[in-house]
Design a protein around this motif. Structure first.
Motif, PDB file in Angstrom:
ATOM      1  N   TYR A   1      -2.258  -9.452  -4.288  1.00  0.00           N
ATOM      2  CA  TYR A   1      -1.590  -8.483  -5.167  1.00  0.00           C
ATOM      3  C   TYR A   1      -2.381  -8.228  -6.448  1.00  0.00           C
ATOM      4  O   TYR A   1      -2.254  -7.164  -7.057  1.00  0.00           O
TER       5      TYR A   1
ATOM      6  N   PHE B   1       0.192   5.258 -11.900  1.00  0.00           N
ATOM      7  CA  PHE B   1       0.600   3.974 -11.334  1.00  0.00           C
ATOM      8  C   PHE B   1       0.736   2.972 -12.467  1.00  0.00           C
ATOM      9  O   PHE B   1      -0.178   2.805 -13.278  1.00  0.00           O
TER      10      PHE B   1
ATOM     11  N   PHE C   1       0.901  -0.736 -13.565  1.00  0.00           N
ATOM     12  CA  PHE C   1       0.662  -2.133 -13.180  1.00  0.00           C
ATOM     13  C   PHE C   1       1.820  -3.006 -13.637  1.00  0.00           C
ATOM     14  O   PHE C   1       2.230  -3.941 -12.929  1.00  0.00           O
TER      15      PHE C   1
ATOM     16  N   ILE D   1       2.417   1.775  -3.505  1.00  0.00           N
ATOM     17  CA  ILE D   1       1.448   2.201  -4.516  1.00  0.00           C
ATOM     18  C   ILE D   1       1.058   3.659  -4.300  1.00  0.00           C
ATOM     19  O   ILE D   1       1.023   4.468  -5.249  1.00  0.00           O
TER      20      ILE D   1
ATOM     21  N   PHE E   1       4.689  -2.637 -11.336  1.00  0.00           N
ATOM     22  CA  PHE E   1       4.328  -3.218 -10.040  1.00  0.00           C
ATOM     23  C   PHE E   1       4.529  -4.731 -10.065  1.00  0.00           C
ATOM     24  O   PHE E   1       5.160  -5.304  -9.166  1.00  0.00           O
TER      25      PHE E   1
ATOM     26  N   THR F   1       0.828  -1.207   0.000  1.00  0.00           N
ATOM     27  CA  THR F   1       0.000   0.000   0.000  1.00  0.00           C
ATOM     28  C   THR F   1       0.860   1.254   0.000  1.00  0.00           C
ATOM     29  O   THR F   1       0.600   2.214  -0.742  1.00  0.00           O
TER      30      THR F   1
ATOM     31  N   PRO G   1      -4.207  -3.455  -5.809  1.00  0.00           N
ATOM     32  CA  PRO G   1      -3.955  -2.198  -6.542  1.00  0.00           C
ATOM     33  C   PRO G   1      -5.226  -1.599  -7.123  1.00  0.00           C
ATOM     34  O   PRO G   1      -5.397  -0.374  -7.115  1.00  0.00           O
TER      35      PRO G   1
ATOM     36  N   LYS H   1       1.919   6.810  -6.804  1.00  0.00           N
ATOM     37  CA  LYS H   1       0.825   7.619  -7.346  1.00  0.00           C
ATOM     38  C   LYS H   1       1.002   9.088  -6.962  1.00  0.00           C
ATOM     39  O   LYS H   1       0.752  10.003  -7.776  1.00  0.00           O
TER      40      LYS H   1
END
Length: 634
Positions: free
Chosen positions: A148, A62, A64, A52, A67, A49, A152, A56
């Motif tokens: 996960y 963000f 993906f 992310i 990530f 968290t 997100p 942002k």
């Protein structure tokens, strides 16, 4: 995006992994060491968290792709290293059926669904044991990856709202998940333990730390709060145990303590904690390595004494250091040259693993099981809704008259091979009616007790099934009625009562009364009552021990068997005194000598798990029994 290093979180990781390992090694104090997994979930919820939200906030977007690239680079190299090593090591010692089961777990592991697979597998009464499953611990990794996939999206959906709405949203998630966990554990504790809906609240507790107002603490307060939270986690591992409501509200204690440490333990570091910080860095490979090593030792029937447990710890530590220093760091150094890390480090090895696993499983299905595995694992004639059926006939099946009836629970079913061989020897025909957890007791009801909630539930079909057997005995002229079952401590595993209001303290007396009533019914019908004294429970020895190691090592002390059976044997002696016509068949002197009890006889496997005999094994016991003693079913 590179996150800020927080050394105190590595200390928390170290504590979490050590608790899990101590629990899996059965260190006495750490009955609740499995809470280390819950601590990991809190850490993951917080860090994911935080990363992310930070990405942002700083970049306005963000990614993906980035990530999941970070997740793959962090998790995949050590994971596939352990998976490959396990597959090679266990392929050398597993039987064909065990290898097939192992490949099924491999397939579920690389598809990130092992927690779902194990939920179904371990809910099966006749499933493989958790302690013989090398990849069982990967369930938590699968659950984490599922988290996960959805988290997100959830965060991006609420991130534009005010901090209060974000916190409120997390409170709702925590509450719903906690309620789900509490309700599910009462009806399906395995699902509550392994599935994501009942675990989300643990991740969300960690995530909430990102949005809660931060408080600046001085060093002394930070150390005191850090020490307090660490002590709460450790003490929790002493008192929490597997029979409690867990996860549910019980998991809140270690989870909230972990959250407190994350938020306030920034100064809980120093020269004296460097070794813990390093263990935290290698906690992920330590978690991956330790369980397969334990299973390997178990399957080699190596007793896990204090020295062996420390050896396992050292092996796990060495392999983890290698994974971290050589594999993980090498990949990090090569990152600039790797353009498609997800494809290279996850998709490609996962597809190759699946291709190999599925190819083997298809080949295995086409070629069929070998005779050994058929004898080992086939289960027949138990829990059938209707009778008669061909597979339940025993002895000389071409004879018209059924002279012998075998009744009881799954232990009686497993001993049917023994009875079949005795009937072949005496030219008699028999029939089997067995049901799981249904000893032949007359005039009593059976209740199960949920160890977590302490609530009792009447098993209605127990009384019904035994009443049907009574009618069958009365309406036929059997020569023998044989009762088999898991008799020792049966009154402790279940609660028996003559009425619909069970009293736990009276369960033993009601069990004896029910057994006496059953014997009386048999005698009144004109048949001779026969009782099979149950086989030893296999201890500290793998069921396939004689296939993996020298046969002489595949035993345990007979004194352990006697300690387990002593109370039951005293009860049986008193029952025999009341019913002098009762024939007791005791084949334990065939399975055991004066000092030891064995897992195999004449190179034939005896057990399909630690309780139940194989059909081939029980027949082999009968053949040896008949060499030493006269046939009791003359």
């Amino acid at each position: 995006m590179k996150s800020e290093y927080q050394p105190h979180i590595d200390i928390l990781r170290a504590l979490a992994v050590l608790l899990v390992i101590f629990n899996h090694l059965d260190f006495t104090l750490f009955s609740g060491g499995f809470i280390g997994v819950d601590v990991f979930f809190v850490i993951s919820g917080y860090l994911i968290t935080k990363n992310i939200v930070s990405e942002k906030r700083t970049s306005g977007t963000f990614s993906f792709k980035k990530f999941y690239q970070r997740r793959v680079l962090r998790l995949a190299p050590a994971f596939f290293t352990v998976l490959l090593t396990c597959s090679i090591a266990f392929s050398l010692i597993l039987t064909q059926e065990e290898w097939t089961q192992y490949l099924k777990t491999v397939a579920s592991t690389v598809t990130l669904s092992s927690n779902i697979y194990y939920t179904n597998l371990l809910n099966d009464y006749f499933s493989i044991s958790g302690k013989s499953t090398p990849l069982l611990h990967i369930w938590s990794l699968s659950l984490e990856e599922q988290f996960y996939l959805i988290w997100p999206l959830f965060l991006l959906g609420i991130i534009k709202f005010s901090k209060n709405i974000k916190i409120f949203s997390l409170i709702v998630i925590i509450s719903l998940s906690l309620i789900t966990s509490h309700l599910l554990i009462q009806s399906n504790p395995v699902a509550a333990y392994y599935l994501l809906p009942s675990r989300v609240f643990e991740f969300a507790i960690g995530a909430a730390l990102v949005f809660l107002p931060s408080t600046r603490l001085n060093k002394n307060k930070s150390i005191l709060l850090g020490l307090f939270s660490i002590l709460i986690i450790i003490i929790s591992s002493f008192f929490i145990h597997s029979q409690m409501l867990f996860p549910s509200y019980t998991a809140l204690v270690p989870c909230l303590a972990a959250a407190l440490f994350i938020s306030s333990g920034q100064y809980f570091t120093g020269l004296s904690t460097k070794w813990l910080e390093y263990i935290g860095k290698i906690s992920y490979p330590m978690y991956l390595w330790h369980w397969p090593i334990i299973v390997y030792f178990n399957q080699q029937s190596i007793k896990l004494d204090f020295i062996t447990k420390n050896l396992i710890l050292i092996l796990a530590l060495i392999l983890s250091i290698f994974s971290y220093e050589v594999i993980e760091k090498s990949i990090k150094l090569s990152l600039k040259k790797i353009k498609t890390p997800i494809q290279l480090f996850f998709i490609l090895p996962a597809l190759l693993t699946l291709l190999f696993s599925m190819s083997w499983l298809v080949f295995f299905k086409e070629t069929g099981q070998n005779d050994f595995d058929n004898q080992h694992n086939d289960i027949k004639c138990i829990d059938l809704p209707k009778h008669p059926v061909d597979e339940c006939f025993l002895g000389k099946k071409h004879i018209e008259k059924v002279s012998v009836l075998l009744v009881g629970d799954s232990h009686a079913n497993a001993q049917s091979g023994f009875i079949h061989q005795l009937l072949m020897d005496t030219n008699l025909k028999g029939y089997e009616i067995t049901n799981s957890s249904t000893a032949f007791l007359v005039g009593v009801h059976r209740f199960s007790q949920n160890p977590r909630t302490q609530t009792t539930q009447r098993i209605a079909d127990f009384h019904t099934k035994n009443a049907d057997i009574v009618n069958l005995i009365k309406s036929n002229s059997f020569k023998y009625v044989i009762m088999g079952g898991y008799f020792p401590h049966n009154w402790e595993r279940h609660i028996y009562s003559k009425t619909l209001q069970p009293v736990k303290d009276q369960s033993k007396a009601m069990f004896i009364a029910g057994l006496n009533n059953a014997i009386q019914i048999i005698e009144t019908s004109g048949a001779i009552p026969v009782l099979i004294n149950d086989n030893p429970i296999l201890r500290d020895v793998d069921i396939n021990c004689h296939l993996r190691t020298t046969f002489s090592a595949c035993y345990f002390e007979r004194s352990k068997h006697w300690n387990d059976f002593q109370e039951w044997q005293q009860l049986l002696n008193r029952i025999q005194a009341v019913h002098p016509n009762l024939i007791v068949i005791d084949f334990n002197d065939v399975v055991c000598d004066a000092k030891y009890c064995y897992s195999a006889l004449n190179q034939t496997i005896l057990y399909r798990d630690n309780q139940h005999l194989t059909y081939a094994g029980s027949r082999q016991i009968a053949l040896e029994y008949l060499k030493r003693y006269s046939n009791p079913l003359q």
